[in-house]
Design an enzyme around this catalytic site. Sequence first.
Site, PDB file in Angstrom:
ATOM      1  N   ASP A  17       1.000  -1.487   0.422  1.00  0.00           N
ATOM      2  CA  ASP A  17       0.434  -0.336   0.548  1.00  0.00           C
ATOM      3  C   ASP A  17       1.260   1.248  -0.005  1.00  0.00           C
ATOM      4  O   ASP A  17       1.674   0.847   0.509  1.00  0.00           O
ATOM      5  CB  ASP A  17      -0.657  -0.295   1.320  1.00  0.00           C
ATOM      6  CG  ASP A  17      -1.462   1.097   1.417  1.00  0.00           C
ATOM      7  OD1 ASP A  17      -2.790   1.384   0.583  1.00  0.00           O
ATOM      8  OD2 ASP A  17      -1.342   2.129   1.979  1.00  0.00           O
ATOM      9  N   ASP A 116      -3.756   2.295  -5.453  1.00  0.00           N
ATOM     10  CA  ASP A 116      -2.745   2.763  -4.346  1.00  0.00           C
ATOM     11  C   ASP A 116      -2.472   1.495  -3.683  1.00  0.00           C
ATOM     12  O   ASP A 116      -1.587   1.784  -2.483  1.00  0.00           O
ATOM     13  CB  ASP A 116      -2.812   3.855  -3.443  1.00  0.00           C
ATOM     14  CG  ASP A 116      -4.070   3.515  -2.637  1.00  0.00           C
ATOM     15  OD1 ASP A 116      -5.129   2.891  -3.318  1.00  0.00           O
ATOM     16  OD2 ASP A 116      -4.533   4.351  -1.681  1.00  0.00           O
ATOM     17  N   GLU A 117      -2.865   0.513  -3.995  1.00  0.00           N
ATOM     18  CA  GLU A 117      -2.135  -0.706  -3.476  1.00  0.00           C
ATOM     19  C   GLU A 117      -2.213  -2.237  -4.955  1.00  0.00           C
ATOM     20  O   GLU A 117      -3.197  -2.288  -5.728  1.00  0.00           O
ATOM     21  CB  GLU A 117      -3.905  -0.943  -2.339  1.00  0.00           C
ATOM     22  CG  GLU A 117      -3.365  -2.030  -1.924  1.00  0.00           C
ATOM     23  CD  GLU A 117      -4.597  -1.949  -0.399  1.00  0.00           C
ATOM     24  OE1 GLU A 117      -5.055  -3.837   0.004  1.00  0.00           O
ATOM     25  OE2 GLU A 117      -4.610  -1.152   0.131  1.00  0.00           O
TER      26      GLU A 117
END
Length: 420
Positions: A17, A116-117
């Site tokens: 993350d 974002d992950e």
Amino acid sequence: MFSLYENLPNRSIMCIDMRCFYASCMAALENLDPMEVPIAVVGNFQQKGSVVLAASPPMKKRFGIKTGSRLYEIPKHPDIKLFEPKMELFVRTSMEITNLINQFVPKEAIHVYSVDESFVDLTGTEKLWGPPEETARYIQDCIYNQFQIPSAVGMGPNMLMAKLALDLDAKKTGFAKWTYEDVPKKLWPIAPLSEMWGIGRRTERTLNNMGIFKVGDLANANLQMLEKRFGVMGNQLYHHAWGIDLSPLGAPLVQGQISFGKGQMLMRDYRNRDEILTVMLEMCEEVARRAREAYQVGRTITLGVTYSKDAFGGGFHRARTIDEPTNDTMKIFKVCQQLLDEFYAERPVRHIDISLTKLESERSMQLSLFDQSKWRKRKLGATMDRLRSKYGTTSVLRAVSYTEAGTAMKRAQLLGGHKK
């Protein structure tokens, strides 16, 4: 006690993350340190109620502003740096980070979960890069050195355990690895149940009513009872409580599309039915277009409406199954219109969701030789889809989109619902 773990594959999965991703991207652009400077990325400066999309750690710690806070809650302070989102920058950076990870593993070993992950399968990379834990930390260092974006990594023997290690441990420490041996001491004490990945508020309430309040309670519940109450999902809940997840990396994508849906946060409160119907029609058009492009039709249409916080929130989420599957815009819209008529409480609306599920191949539809109107509508829809694909989403619009209530024109200028 641990007989469930016998013969299970033991992979090395990491879930990475990008911490405060939006804020970190803006900090890198402005040559700021997100770990030192209080930064907030706000959806729209023109709206005092606009949502904070990301906040740096100092913003959270010093001023109590976090993701989901509102612009009017941010105090006036000279140290605070506010930015509007630059979605093109965020998406481009996310893609470049994925390309960096691709230097360590093949593309098939990467599942992008969100902007974002990502999940990354490091199984079998030991001969190239050494122990997976060291490889994960090295990837973190590479991302920070190249993009100045800090990250957190959770590792586990499957996607579930990696995600739990990330959310419940690594987001505080930067890195965490969970094994099956950690389940009783790290996973079972978790409460409330909605803290567990995959358990929503509604499922949590149902489990609470069954006397299940912690993950440990779920792990030690009667499996047959759970299956009777939740069906296949009950079996999954039970095994997830033991940290067991047999799904391959990116399984939802591999198994195919299970629904077509669209959710929209409205830019203001919509207070009358005609305005709400305008947005619903635009959204039905988008859902139907995506279904047509995939040559899919669906039987179940769902409408979700969330009322404004100024009207004390709440809302409804209702579905209706029709006899004949469809991907026709107006048929989907008429069902949504019926649901609105039945359940709308005449309160200001701020969020709308529409989805089409119970999908099957369009070729399964029995097109009657005598129903020429059905065939013409399908051809008309396909023609409009091709025009939009070739000339842009606003090249062909329904008249309602040009009214004050329409949102299609404005949203065409956005990326991911925010400014490019």
